[in-house]
Motif scaffolding. Structure first.
Motif, mmCIF file in Angstrom:
data_model
loop_
_atom_site.group_PDB
_atom_site.id
_atom_site.type_symbol
_atom_site.label_atom_id
_atom_site.label_comp_id
_atom_site.label_asym_id
_atom_site.label_seq_id
_atom_site.Cartn_x
_atom_site.Cartn_y
_atom_site.Cartn_z
ATOM 1 N N PHE A 35 -3.836 4.152 0.177
ATOM 2 C CA PHE A 35 -3.854 2.824 0.794
ATOM 3 C C PHE A 35 -3.352 2.908 2.229
ATOM 4 O O PHE A 35 -2.436 3.689 2.525
ATOM 5 N N GLY B 195 0.813 -1.210 0.000
ATOM 6 C CA GLY B 195 0.000 0.000 0.000
ATOM 7 C C GLY B 195 0.843 1.254 0.000
ATOM 8 O O GLY B 195 0.602 2.192 -0.768
ATOM 9 N N ASP C 65 -5.770 -3.372 -0.159
ATOM 10 C CA ASP C 65 -6.536 -3.050 -1.358
ATOM 11 C C ASP C 65 -8.041 -3.110 -1.081
ATOM 12 O O ASP C 65 -8.796 -2.218 -1.491
ATOM 13 N N THR D 3 -9.106 -0.043 0.684
ATOM 14 C CA THR D 3 -9.085 1.137 -0.180
ATOM 15 C C THR D 3 -10.252 1.149 -1.156
ATOM 16 O O THR D 3 -10.885 2.188 -1.371
#
Length: 319
Positions: free
Chosen positions: A198, A81, A206, A209
């Motif tokens: 992120f 991230g 992910d 996010t």
């Protein structure tokens, strides 16, 4: 010669754990050179790979096209991230209209950029584009579905049932389908990418996010017939992250995903997209759905915790 001044940017986080990692990165970069739309750049963000020869090996990859390929290196490991965030910042500073996320062991479909660009040009209410994928092994060969982990099959099933599109996709993702947008298929307008960075976690960053992006953005769109190659080597049961984290993967994943859903709820409440009664019901449905995913992965204790949270009642968010 293509003008690369404000080109879309592929963002590729990289952390080499073995010689195979370098081979996969080379194949990932090679998939960019098959793009039918050649107006692109790529930023490879190395997340402090421990290989003592990392500098030379990264430059060897970049030598394939020094104009298009950029390498950034982190001094300490921050996770995928954090690496993607740095890549997004680099792309934003250079005026990129959108970014295309691609992990360093996966393969981009040859028409991914061209079709993504068309969606963003023709559909101004879409700020998040994703697609399906094919699971491939270390040699790039398709892996039969019965050999992949249940949570990956859950994603493939969600695409067959009708992938979520439009505004507020986070509701169906969180309460019905579970994780459905594989990172190496996701592209977002640069504004959304910069507004929703992120988290610096090594698991489910992910998922966290995408939920927040959906609640904050304008709409999802699904690209059909544009499958990425998602690499799952035959020596592992799931992704490289699952293999690296080990038994704690699913506990960490559940915690991060729940936080992402809660933050998406908070955003939707602030925007007036849901009210408090709806939010409470959605949170319960989220934990019920998470329990199903964890049970499917054989995590009975974690599934039991999720079911208990689904029916505990009380406030949706801390006062």
């Amino acid at each position: 010669m293509v003008d690369l001044g404000a080109s879309p940017v592929f963002v590729i986080p990289h952390h080499a754990r073995s010689d195979e990692s370098w081979e996969y990165l080379e194949r990932t970069v090679a998939s960019l050179f098959t793009q039918s739309d050649r107006d692109w750049r790529a930023v490879i963000v190395d997340d402090a790979s421990p290989d003592p020869d990392v500098g030379r090996r990264l430059e060897a990859v970049r030598a394939g096209d020094p104009e298009r390929l950029v390498v950034l290196r982190a001094e300490t490991t921050g996770g995928p991230g954090a690496a993607r965030n740095r890549g997004v910042s680099w792309a934003a500073a250079r005026g990129a209209p959108f970014v295309l996320f691609l992990d360093a062991d996966d393969l981009a479909h040859p028409h991914r950029l061209r079709r993504t660009r068309r969606v963003f040009a023709e559909r101004p209410t879409v700020d998040f584009v994703y697609s399906g994928f094919t699971v491939i092994d270390e040699h790039g060969r398709p892996v039969p579905e019965e050999r992949v982990t249940p949570s990956i099959r859950e994603i493939l099933d969600s695409h067959r049932e009708g992938p979520p599109e439009g505004p507020d996709a986070w509701i169906r993702i969180g309460t019905e389908l579970g994780y459905t947008s594989l990172t190496s298929t996701v592209s977002t307008r640069i504004d959304l990418a910069t507004r929703c960075p992120f988290p610096a976690t090594h698991v489910a960053e992910d998922d966290h996010t995408w939920l927040r992006m959906s609640a904050s953005g304008t709409g999802f769109a699904f690209l059909r017939d544009t499958e990425a190659g998602y690499r799952v080597p035959s020596t592992t049961a799931g992704s490289a992250t699952r293999a690296a984290v080990g038994a704690a993967f699913y506990w960490a994943s559940a915690q991060v995903t729940a936080d992402g859903f809660t933050r998406a709820l908070a955003t939707a409440l602030a925007r007036g997209r849901v009210d408090e009664v709806e939010a409470a019901a959605l949170l319960s449905r989220f934990h019920d759905r998470l329990a199903e995913t964890m049970a499917g992965e054989g995590c009975a204790d974690l599934a039991a915790v999720s079911r208990a949270l689904a029916h505990c009642g009380g406030a949706v968010l801390p006062a």
